[in-house]
Design an enzyme around this catalytic site. Structure first.
Site: not given
Length: 309
Positions: A195-196, A198, A263
């Site tokens: 994601n952004r 991470e 997920d």
């Protein structure tokens, strides 16, 4: 592009990673505690769900495909609860056990349909147990069409580089939900799905889209990845590959809960790749699945009917 139920049922995904038991305590909030300025929750209902990699595998079988789950858990009450939950879904389980390990439990306290508190119970597995799982991985690999590594940073993927090398040699699509700042351990995977937040921890901040594209493509080439899929919450997601980049916008809907949306996205991608789709063909469907699941409460899944409606 649509895939038939029969094609999906033939798809087999091997999910490897950190599992956890998601516990929910629901209750009424009627007053503030006289002991401290906190709400008093009168618990009226308890619920347990598959969490972590177990939720990823559950997303695969809910879509109608087959999933195997390889992980390490403790020898405790939570692990047996989790194994029973997982077995009831039709997932094939391969649980390594370490008596010194505390199975990860995330307890969420819910009042008035809002999460008030989360309590995490966990520690880290010994590498000996993880090493024994590498042999099981090698045995299971030929029987699956795609491999998905679900990394929650709990220690269950200490040997991920070795497993990626085996999967690559076998010609399997390799999908990774990454954690931490050392992405070198994911070298030669097919696709990673940060994601952004991470991604920013790994490549640093970016001023605009051209800078983002440059930084991500550099990362992709350094690590020998086919693609990087950046999930961007309300902005949808962007796939960076050798052809450039491809963005899809988020499905407009009321966001109820983002828990487990990542997920669902990676599980959908893995299932569709296992069924023979390309990354670019699977992208809009994975985006749709993520949009559907944020409209549900807690760790949720998407059915075949919902995805191809």
């Amino acid at each position: 592009m649509t895939i038939s139920r029969e094609e999906l049922f033939m798809a087999r995904v091997l999910v490897v990673g950190d599992v956890m038991l998601d516990r929910y305590w629901y209750g009424a909030v009627d007053r503030i505690s006289p002991e401290a300025p906190v709400p008093v929750v009168r618990v009226t209902r308890e619920e347990e769900r598959n969490g972590g990699a177990a939720n990823v595998a559950y997303n695969v079988v809910t879509l109608g495909a087959q999933a195997s789950l390889l992980t390490v858990v403790g020898e405790d009450e939570a692990s047996h609860k989790l194994e029973a939950l997982v077995a009831n879904t039709g997932i094939h389980t391969y649980f390594g056990r370490d008596p010194d390990l505390k199975t990860t439990v995330k307890l969420r306290v819910i009042g008035r349909q809002q999460q008030l508190l989360r309590l995490d119970f966990e520690n880290t597995p010994k590498t000996e147990v993880l090493a024994s799982q590498t042999a099981t991985f090698a045995r299971l690999l030929p029987m699956h069409d795609a491999v998905l590594f679900s990394d929650y940073g709990k220690g269950g993927l200490a040997h991920v580089s070795d497993m990626i090398a085996r999967a690559q040699a076998a010609g399997k699509p390799i999908l990774i939900d990454p954690k931490g700042v050392d992405y070198s351990r994911y070298k030669n995977a097919s696709i990673i799905t940060p994601n952004r937040t991470e991604l920013q921890q790994v490549i640093g901040a970016w001023r605009d889209e051209p800078e983002l594209q440059t930084k991500v493509q550099n990362l992709r080439q350094q690590l020998g990845l086919q693609a990087v899929l950046l999930t961007r919450s309300e902005e949808g997601m962007t796939l960076f590959d050798a052809q450039g980049q491809l963005s899809v916008t988020a499905q407009a809907r009321e966001v109820f809960d983002v828990t487990g949306a990542g997920d669902t996205v990676i599980a959908t991608m893995a299932t569709l790749l296992a069924a023979g789709m390309s990354l670019r063909e699977a992208l809009p469907l994975a985006n749709r699945a993520g949009g559907l699941v944020v409209g549900k409460f807690g760790t949720a899944t998407v059915s075949y009917e919902e995805l191809f409606a």
